[in-house]
Structure formats: C-alpha cells, structure tokens
Motif scaffolding. Sequence first.
Motif, short mmCIF file in Angstrom:
data_model
loop_
_atom_site.label_atom_id
_atom_site.label_comp_id
_atom_site.label_asym_id
_atom_site.label_seq_id
_atom_site.Cartn_x
_atom_site.Cartn_y
_atom_site.Cartn_z
N ALA A 174 0.87 -1.19 -0.06
CA ALA A 174 -0.03 -0.02 0.09
C ALA A 174 0.97 1.25 -0.02
CB ALA A 174 -0.80 0.03 1.05
N PHE A 192 -4.46 7.34 9.29
CA PHE A 192 -3.39 6.54 10.32
C PHE A 192 -3.98 5.29 10.75
CE2 PHE A 192 -1.55 5.77 14.44
CZ PHE A 192 -0.31 6.08 14.38
N GLU A 193 -5.13 5.24 11.24
CA GLU A 193 -5.85 4.00 11.70
C GLU A 193 -5.94 2.96 10.36
OE1 GLU A 193 -7.39 2.86 14.58
OE2 GLU A 193 -6.44 4.46 15.63
N ALA A 234 -3.97 2.73 7.92
CA ALA A 234 -2.64 2.17 7.76
C ALA A 234 -1.85 1.19 8.70
CB ALA A 234 -1.51 3.14 7.56
N GLY A 235 -2.45 1.45 9.87
CA GLY A 235 -2.00 0.86 11.28
C GLY A 235 -2.54 -0.62 11.05
N ILE A 236 -3.97 -0.70 10.79
CA ILE A 236 -4.83 -1.87 10.70
C ILE A 236 -4.23 -2.67 9.62
CG2 ILE A 236 -7.12 -2.65 10.58
CD1 ILE A 236 -8.31 -0.28 11.74
N LEU A 237 -4.10 -2.25 8.55
CA LEU A 237 -3.52 -2.96 7.67
C LEU A 237 -2.23 -3.52 7.80
CD1 LEU A 237 -4.97 -1.14 4.26
CD2 LEU A 237 -5.89 -3.15 5.16
N TYR A 238 -1.25 -2.72 8.32
CA TYR A 238 -0.15 -3.25 8.64
C TYR A 238 -0.04 -4.39 9.31
CZ TYR A 238 5.10 -2.28 9.46
OH TYR A 238 6.26 -2.40 9.67
N ILE A 257 -0.15 -6.24 5.36
CA ILE A 257 0.23 -5.25 4.02
C ILE A 257 1.19 -4.35 4.68
CG2 ILE A 257 -0.83 -3.55 3.02
CD1 ILE A 257 -2.48 -5.83 2.15
N VAL A 258 2.37 -4.24 3.63
CA VAL A 258 3.57 -3.52 3.78
C VAL A 258 3.39 -2.24 2.83
CG1 VAL A 258 5.01 -5.20 4.82
CG2 VAL A 258 4.87 -5.11 2.45
N GLY A 259 4.15 -1.42 3.09
CA GLY A 259 4.28 -0.16 2.24
C GLY A 259 4.86 -0.68 0.84
#
Lengths: 123, 145, 124
Positions: A28, A99-100, A102-106, A110-112
């Motif tokens: 992502a 922020f949430e 990204a945090g939840i998917l991470y 899921i990575v950058g």
Amino acid sequence: MKLSEVKGILEARVFVGEDKLDMEVHTAFGADLMSDVMAFAKAGSLLLTGLTNSQVVKTAASRNIAAIILVRGKEPSTEAIDMAKELQIPILATQYILFETAGILYSKGIVGCLKKVDSDFYK
Amino acid sequence: MNESENTIHTCQLEVEGGNFNAAGTVATRIKSILKELKMPDDIVRRSAICCYEAEINIVSYAKKGIINLTVWPEKVLIEVDDEGQGIPDIKQAMQQGYSTANQLIREMGFGAGMGLYNITSYSDEFAISSEVDKGTFLKITINKH
Amino acid sequence: MKLRDIKEILNADVIVGEDKLDIEVKTAFGADLMSDVLAFAKAGSMLLTGLTNTQVVRIANVLDIAAIILVRGKKPPPETVSLAKDLHIPILTTKFILFETAGRLYAKGIVGCIEKVESGSERI
C-alpha cells in the motif's frame, strides 16, 4: 490478502469494482499529494487517500494502482466514480482515518509499496 | 437587549491576497485573543478552524480581505469581507470536494474542496454572499455548546 | 511513549525541538490535506505529513499539535524550520513513507487521534 478481506477489515463500502474483490493485494501507499503518488506509488498497490476527485483515478490508472481506498469518511465524486468504472479501478471507502487504516492493514501483513524515500530524491 | 452592549472584544484584522506565507496568521491571532479572554476551548478551536479556512480562501482567490471579530461571553462572530474574484455558483462551491484551486494551491495542501464545507460543519450559523469580480462575504457564528 | 522513542522507531532526524524529546505522545493523525488536518487533528497529537511549507507549522500551532513528523524523506525549507523554532513546535523527519510510518507507530501502541470520521455527518 484479497481485496474482499481489505473491505472487511476496514468495514469499507465498495463504490466501484464489486466484481474485483478476489484480487490479491500485498502492498500500500498512503498520500493526499498526487505528485507524491506519481513519484512513489507502485503498480499493484492499494492507494490510501483523502482526495475524492477524478484526478485521483487518473493518477491511480497511470501508476497501475490495484485499488483506491478513500479514508476519513470521504465519498468519491460522481466524476471519479464514472472514470473508475471506465478504467476498471476499484474504489472502496472507509470511515477510518489514514493513520488507523494504515495501522490496521499493517498489523494484518500489508506493507508499504516501498519502505523509505531517500532525501536525495528531492534535490 | 442590545447585543452590541455586551460584547467583550471587537477587532478588525487584514489579510493580504496571494501571500501564502502569511496565511494563518489571523487565525493564530484570533486563537490567542480568545484564549486570553478565557473563552471555552471548544469555541477557541472552532473559531480558529473557521478563520483559517476563510483566510486561505482570501489568500487563494482575493486581492485582500478584512476579518472582523466580535466576541460575546458565550458567542463568537467572524465576518469575512474580501475584494476578489467572487463565487459564480455558491451551491457548487459549498459541495465537499468541489474546488477551482490551481496546482500551486493544491501542492500547498489546500484546494481539496473542503474549506467552505469545514466552515459550515464547525460553525453554528453560516451565511455567504458573493458577487463575481467584486468579492465574497461570510458571516460565521460560533456558540458555546 | 516519549517523542524520543518515536525518533528511534522511525530512525528520524530531529530538525527542531531537540530539547522537547521527553514530551509524551499517544496519538497521531496523518494527511497531506491541510483542510483535513484542520478538521480532524486533535491537540497533543503528532501530525504525520509530506507537506513541508510554513502552513504546516501554523496549523500545528493553531491546533496545539505536539510534534510534526515529515515523512517520505522530505526536508523542511529554512522558513518552515525558523517558524517552528519561533513557535516551539518539534519537527522530525523520517525516510519511511506515510503507510510504513503509521504501521510502525501503530504496532508500538500509538493510535489515531480519532478512529473514524462519520461520512457526511456533523463532525464536531
């Protein structure tokens, strides 16, 4: 992870691409600056953004983005929906802030689409 | 009751069109005035947000603007009067996501069509009038909740 | 968590606020849209952004943001640095992209300053 799982995790609404929820996504990129999306987003990634206009869809298409995830309770403009249908790019929308989201998917793996940007890039 | 008799503060602040570097200074000033007057945090925050958005609009679309602040013990009135290009279609301009901003404004992080929308959602009363090639007038009221 | 810990997690450089690394932070907001920052970011939060102009500092000041974290390897221009010094707002820079920055902080217990925004509803 399948796009349908992303939808579930983010309690997202699917605006475009109900038929594409079986696609696999692993990476992502999150930004509201289209110039940064152009510079850094990678093909096959999710694009997390708060921008809702058709420019986002155009940019996503040019970067071969797998799907657009609108954050912060935003809804796509009708022009964006029409263009996404035409270009066959799924648009999902979640109420979670970036922020949430990204945090939840991470936390689900899921990575950058890239990790870091070297400062020399901007010189 | 004459409302003007109960005001605890009034002031007039100027905003220079096109000067993105100075944008936000009036909002900053209004925030400190309201804090000094010991207005509730919620009113301070919402007034600063509305003023900031109004300022960005002046900087982006007008030659200059005047922001009048009037404070009552439980209410803030922000009147914004600019000399600028005006808004041809107010209904369209009020829509979330609608913007006529150029690339420069967008790259600064503004121009995503959230300005007037933010003002309406953070104020208690909002009125807008505009004349093309003359300017735009906003009346923003923020009450204690 | 202290700002000092954030610096470590993000392998960040401290541009402004070396003397403020002991402040406590628990929440964050990430965006490159200033109107969304104005609308949703809360006092005491960190602001994660790819914008580097002076507006970021002014908005952070108006909203009582605890610290600005510039992502994607961005460097603030001198006028942004000097305004942040004047207003005593820490600026840290990290090479991580916003997604990785948020993911790493979230994994260490930092949460959003709000969780969700209700679509089209009153947002006060």
